[in-house]
Design an enzyme around this catalytic site. Structure first.
Site, PDB file in Angstrom:
ATOM      1  N   GLU A   1     -25.748  15.308  -1.900  1.00 11.94           N
ATOM      2  CA  GLU A   1     -27.138  15.464  -1.458  1.00 11.94           C
ATOM      3  C   GLU A   1     -28.092  14.595  -2.275  1.00 11.94           C
ATOM      4  OE1 GLU A   1     -29.072  19.304  -2.173  1.00 11.94           O
ATOM      5  OE2 GLU A   1     -27.521  19.787  -3.644  1.00 11.94           O
TER       6      GLU A   1
ATOM      7  N   CYS B   1       0.826  -1.213   0.000  1.00 13.79           N
ATOM      8  CA  CYS B   1       0.000   0.000   0.000  1.00 13.79           C
ATOM      9  C   CYS B   1       0.856   1.257   0.000  1.00 13.79           C
ATOM     10  CB  CYS B   1      -0.925  -0.027   1.220  1.00 13.79           C
ATOM     11  SG  CYS B   1      -2.063   1.345   1.252  1.00 13.79           S
TER      12      CYS B   1
ATOM     13  N   HIS C   1     -26.608  21.560   0.449  1.00 15.86           N
ATOM     14  CA  HIS C   1     -26.785  22.119  -0.876  1.00 15.86           C
ATOM     15  C   HIS C   1     -25.814  23.261  -1.102  1.00 15.86           C
ATOM     16  CE1 HIS C   1     -28.965  22.829  -4.561  1.00 15.86           C
ATOM     17  NE2 HIS C   1     -29.005  24.126  -4.273  1.00 15.86           N
TER      18      HIS C   1
ATOM     19  N   LYS D   1      -0.163   5.469  -5.861  1.00 20.03           N
ATOM     20  CA  LYS D   1      -1.206   5.453  -6.892  1.00 20.03           C
ATOM     21  C   LYS D   1      -2.088   6.692  -6.782  1.00 20.03           C
ATOM     22  CE  LYS D   1      -4.986   4.060  -5.760  1.00 20.03           C
ATOM     23  NZ  LYS D   1      -5.606   2.766  -5.746  1.00 20.03           N
TER      24      LYS D   1
ATOM     25  N   GLU E   1      -7.341   2.455 -12.876  1.00 17.15           N
ATOM     26  CA  GLU E   1      -6.596   3.561 -12.273  1.00 17.15           C
ATOM     27  C   GLU E   1      -5.380   3.929 -13.117  1.00 17.15           C
ATOM     28  OE1 GLU E   1      -7.906   2.745  -7.644  1.00 17.15           O
ATOM     29  OE2 GLU E   1      -6.036   1.890  -8.344  1.00 17.15           O
TER      30      GLU E   1
ATOM     31  N   TYR F   1      -9.740  -2.736 -10.747  1.00 12.22           N
ATOM     32  CA  TYR F   1      -9.500  -1.362 -10.313  1.00 12.22           C
ATOM     33  C   TYR F   1      -8.096  -0.869 -10.636  1.00 12.22           C
ATOM     34  CZ  TYR F   1      -7.103  -2.637  -5.921  1.00 12.22           C
ATOM     35  OH  TYR F   1      -6.220  -3.100  -4.986  1.00 12.22           O
TER      36      TYR F   1
ATOM     37  N   CYS G   1      -1.721   1.841  -2.858  1.00 16.08           N
ATOM     38  CA  CYS G   1      -2.660   2.939  -2.600  1.00 16.08           C
ATOM     39  C   CYS G   1      -2.034   4.341  -2.618  1.00 16.08           C
ATOM     40  CB  CYS G   1      -3.316   2.782  -1.226  1.00 16.08           C
ATOM     41  SG  CYS G   1      -3.322   1.129  -0.540  1.00 16.08           S
TER      42      CYS G   1
HETATM   43  C1  LIG Z   1      -1.428  -0.739  -7.471  1.00 18.29           C
HETATM   44  C2  LIG Z   1      -2.221  -1.052  -6.214  1.00 18.29           C
HETATM   45  C3  LIG Z   1      -3.108  -0.124  -5.724  1.00 18.29           C
HETATM   46  C4  LIG Z   1      -3.835  -0.395  -4.578  1.00 18.29           C
HETATM   47  N1  LIG Z   1      -4.702   0.553  -4.140  1.00 18.29           N
HETATM   48  C5  LIG Z   1      -5.417   0.331  -3.014  1.00 18.29           C
HETATM   49  C6  LIG Z   1      -6.294   1.327  -2.506  1.00 18.29           C
HETATM   50  O1  LIG Z   1      -6.427   2.411  -3.081  1.00 18.29           O
HETATM   51  N2  LIG Z   1      -6.971   1.070  -1.365  1.00 18.29           N
HETATM   52  C7  LIG Z   1      -6.837  -0.129  -0.699  1.00 18.29           C
HETATM   53  O2  LIG Z   1      -7.475  -0.313   0.337  1.00 18.29           O
HETATM   54  N3  LIG Z   1      -6.030  -1.094  -1.171  1.00 18.29           N
HETATM   55  C8  LIG Z   1      -5.310  -0.896  -2.301  1.00 18.29           C
HETATM   56  N4  LIG Z   1      -4.459  -1.866  -2.769  1.00 18.29           N
HETATM   57  C9  LIG Z   1      -4.401  -3.153  -2.060  1.00 18.29           C
HETATM   58  C10 LIG Z   1      -3.511  -3.072  -0.832  1.00 18.29           C
HETATM   59  O3  LIG Z   1      -2.244  -2.570  -1.214  1.00 18.29           O
HETATM   60  C11 LIG Z   1      -3.371  -4.441  -0.199  1.00 18.29           C
HETATM   61  O4  LIG Z   1      -4.647  -4.978   0.044  1.00 18.29           O
HETATM   62  C12 LIG Z   1      -2.609  -4.352   1.112  1.00 18.29           C
HETATM   63  O5  LIG Z   1      -1.319  -3.805   0.908  1.00 18.29           O
HETATM   64  C13 LIG Z   1      -2.489  -5.741   1.743  1.00 18.29           C
HETATM   65  O6  LIG Z   1      -1.721  -5.667   2.904  1.00 18.29           O
HETATM   66  P1  LIG Z   1      -0.920  -6.942   3.413  1.00 18.29           P
HETATM   67  O7  LIG Z   1      -0.381  -6.552   4.747  1.00 18.29           O
HETATM   68  O8  LIG Z   1      -1.743  -8.146   3.296  1.00 18.29           O
HETATM   69  O9  LIG Z   1       0.266  -7.150   2.372  1.00 18.29           O
HETATM   70  P2  LIG Z   1       1.384  -6.171   1.819  1.00 18.29           P
HETATM   71  O10 LIG Z   1       1.041  -4.756   2.004  1.00 18.29           O
HETATM   72  O11 LIG Z   1       1.680  -6.650   0.451  1.00 18.29           O
HETATM   73  O12 LIG Z   1       2.629  -6.457   2.755  1.00 18.29           O
HETATM   74  C14 LIG Z   1       3.328  -7.652   2.700  1.00 18.29           C
HETATM   75  C15 LIG Z   1       4.739  -7.398   3.185  1.00 18.29           C
HETATM   76  O13 LIG Z   1       5.371  -8.651   3.402  1.00 18.29           O
HETATM   77  C16 LIG Z   1       6.703  -8.573   2.922  1.00 18.29           C
HETATM   78  N5  LIG Z   1       7.094  -9.947   2.611  1.00 18.29           N
HETATM   79  C17 LIG Z   1       6.544 -10.785   1.682  1.00 18.29           C
HETATM   80  N6  LIG Z   1       7.113 -12.003   1.767  1.00 18.29           N
HETATM   81  C18 LIG Z   1       8.011 -11.945   2.774  1.00 18.29           C
HETATM   82  C19 LIG Z   1       8.913 -12.895   3.351  1.00 18.29           C
HETATM   83  N7  LIG Z   1       8.961 -14.153   2.936  1.00 18.29           N
HETATM   84  N8  LIG Z   1       9.692 -12.490   4.379  1.00 18.29           N
HETATM   85  C20 LIG Z   1       9.623 -11.212   4.846  1.00 18.29           C
HETATM   86  N9  LIG Z   1       8.806 -10.279   4.322  1.00 18.29           N
HETATM   87  C21 LIG Z   1       8.006 -10.651   3.316  1.00 18.29           C
HETATM   88  C22 LIG Z   1       6.612  -7.647   1.727  1.00 18.29           C
HETATM   89  O14 LIG Z   1       7.879  -7.060   1.460  1.00 18.29           O
HETATM   90  C23 LIG Z   1       5.579  -6.637   2.188  1.00 18.29           C
HETATM   91  O15 LIG Z   1       6.194  -5.540   2.839  1.00 18.29           O
HETATM   92  C24 LIG Z   1      -3.682  -1.625  -3.897  1.00 18.29           C
HETATM   93  C25 LIG Z   1      -2.773  -2.568  -4.382  1.00 18.29           C
HETATM   94  C26 LIG Z   1      -2.050  -2.283  -5.524  1.00 18.29           C
HETATM   95  C27 LIG Z   1      -1.072  -3.302  -6.033  1.00 18.29           C
END
Ligand SMILES: Cc1cc2nc3c(=O)[nH]c(=O)nc-3n(C[C@H](O)[C@H](O)[C@H](O)COP(=O)(O)OP(=O)(O)OC[C@H]3O[C@@H](n4cnc5c(N)ncnc54)[C@H](O)[C@@H]3O)c2cc1C
Length: 431
Positions: free
Chosen positions: A420, A26, A415, A34, A164, A160, A31
């Site tokens: 609204e 994110c 308004h 983006k 975007e 989405y 997010c």
């Molecule tokens: C282009 C794009 C736009 C988005 N826009 C939105 C939005 O506007 N609003 C919204 O709500 N959501 C949005 N999302 C979705 C949102 O980013 C994800 O739902 C959210 O980041 C999920 O969080 P998470 O903690 O599950 O995983 P992540 O945020 O992906 O975090 C996972 C972390 O684990 C780490 N990792 C992975 N494997 C390992 C490992 N083996 N050892 C150690 N570290 C590891 C990674 O480096 C990462 O930092 C968007 C996604 C994308 C790709």
């Protein structure tokens, strides 16, 4: 981030393994950057609209390198904020790639760490179709760091992220095509949102090819579609779905059940088939949004360390698509409401926003309410138009509380706003 910080605040001894940058997808490639890019892209139109209000702005010019550098600086700041939030909460940071050895052991950089509980929150990764020339294309991961903007771009996908990026490229002056294999954009959303946004994006200059799927890419970049038609472009971005990040994590060896997509199978408390291993966020593939992931993390911390079993409620979660114009939605689409509730009343409106009346700008705002005919509860609220996310966030509270159409109607509007309209729609469209 959230699960570890809150667990630590409840007295747990917590370590986080992170192989990338703090804040996850994110903050780094999702997010936040983006939405910054979406703001940047919208200025083109703002400059045009300004003229109808008497402003002379000269010929605007855009510098991609400035945008990327400023974005990178802000993201680096956020990385630091997130890291200090963890250390400040007393969480130990292990930098490196983690794998799960068994139900109570995690390995990072060759060192083994014993834990009573293991939380898998590794997110998801973009998927690119297995077609010849796929290596010539990029995904959203790379789009945030392009050296230069292309003259032409093809965005592949109808979800989405595809909408975007198509809007971002188009707004920044790139000749943009959006190709989607399905008949309508935004599968899973209310069908009218998919139809209206296609028409709005076309008005803004994006070429949209539906039922159109690239079969092959060749250097140049030359795209050959499945129907044999061809197109030349300078950049191809695949936004064709994401897959849970479980490859090489060692979960199956530890007995953790994964589904066919590779997602960790969890119960309502985010517990996997191995009692000490939990999963939240995209890797559990329930509702892949940042606030959902953080709510799941918060719920898990309460369940494990505060003795307060807290399942996460995935019903009526509002969400936005930061395309141009924005889309936002909460609750059921008309199609889903008909399937689950039978008879529904539908109210909708489409109009030109006040801001666009002076310049003759063609953009239209669209709003729709889906109401259960029997109970009169509002089951879904949908919008396409400026600030749709900001507006639907407020409406979502009413929908979550089970408000009826009569209660919406009893609310006096502000308004003149677009919002609204949500409390003044009286005419049933269909029933
Ligand atoms: C282009 C794009 C736009 C988005 N826009 C939105 C939005 O506007 N609003 C919204 O709500 N959501 C949005 N999302 C979705 C949102 O980013 C994800 O739902 C959210 O980041 C999920 O969080 P998470 O903690 O599950 O995983 P992540 O945020 O992906 O975090 C996972 C972390 O684990 C780490 N990792 C992975 N494997 C390992 C490992 N083996 N050892 C150690 N570290 C590891 C990674 O480096 C990462 O930092 C968007 C996604 C994308 C790709």
């Amino acid at each position: 981030m959230r699960a570890s910080r809150i667990a630590a605040s409840y007295g747990a001894r917590v370590a986080v393994a992170e192989s990338g940058r703090f804040g996850g997808t994110c903050v780094n490639v999702g997010c936040i950057p983006k939405k910054l890019f979406a703001y940047a892209a919208h200025y083109r139109e703002d400059f045009e609209v300004a003229r109808s209000f008497g402003w002379t702005t000269g010929e605007p010019s855009f510098d991609w390198k400035v945008l990327v550098a400023n974005k990178d600086r802000e993201i680096a700041r956020l990385n630091g904020v997130y890291e200090s939030l963890l250390t400040g909460a007393g969480v130990t940071i292990l930098r490196g790639r983690a794998s799960v050895v068994d139900a109570h052991t995690v390995e990072v950089n060759g060192a083994r760490h014993a834990a009573k509980h293991i939380l898998v929150a590794t997110g998801s990764w973009p998927q690119v179709p297995q077609i010849p020339g796929r290596e010539l294309a990029i995904t959203s991961n790379e789009a945030f760091f392009l050296e230069a903007l292309p003259r032409r771009a093809l965005v592949v996908g109808g979800g989405y992220i595809a909408l975007e990026f198509a809007s971002i490229f188009n707004g920044l002056g790139v000749e943009t095509t959006l190709a989607y294999r399905g008949p309508r954009l935004l599968r899973g959303f209310d069908a009218e949102l998919g139809e209206h946004i296609a028409s709005e994006m076309r008005k803004k200059g994006i070429v949209i090819r539906l039922q159109s799927n690239p079969a092959r890419l060749e250097r140049g970049i030359r795209i050959t579609y499945e129907d044999g038609s061809t197109q030349e472009t300078d950049l191809v971005l695949f936004a064709t779905g994401r897959k849970p990040n479980t490859a090489g994590l060692g979960l199956e060896g530890a007995g953790v059940k994964l589904d066919r997509e590779g997602a960790v199978v969890v119960d309502a408390y985010s517990r996997s088939s191995v009692a000490s291993v939990h999963a939240i966020g995209d890797v559990a593939n329930r509702l892949n949004l940042t606030p959902v992931a953080t709510a799941e993390g918060m719920g898990l911390a309460k369940t494990l360390f505060r003795n307060e079993p807290t399942p996460v409620d995935h019903v009526n979660v509002a969400t936005a698509v930061f395309s141009d114009p924005n889309i936002a939605t909460v609750g059921l689409s008309e199609e889903a409401a008909r399937a689950s509730h039978g008879a529904v009343d539908v109210y909708k409106t489409s109009f030109r926003a006040l801001k666009h009346t002076l310049g003759g700008h063609e953009e239209r705002t669209f709003m729709k309410l889906v109401v259960d005919a029997a109970s009169q509860r509002v089951l879904g609220a949908h919008m396409i138009g400026p600030d749709a996310g900001e507006i639907i966030q407020g409406v979502a509270i009413a929908v979550k509380l089970g408000a009826t159409k009569a209660q919406f109607d009893a609310t006096i509007g502000i308004h003149p706003t677009a919002a609204e309209e949500f409390v003044t729609m009286r005419q049933k469209a269909t029933s």
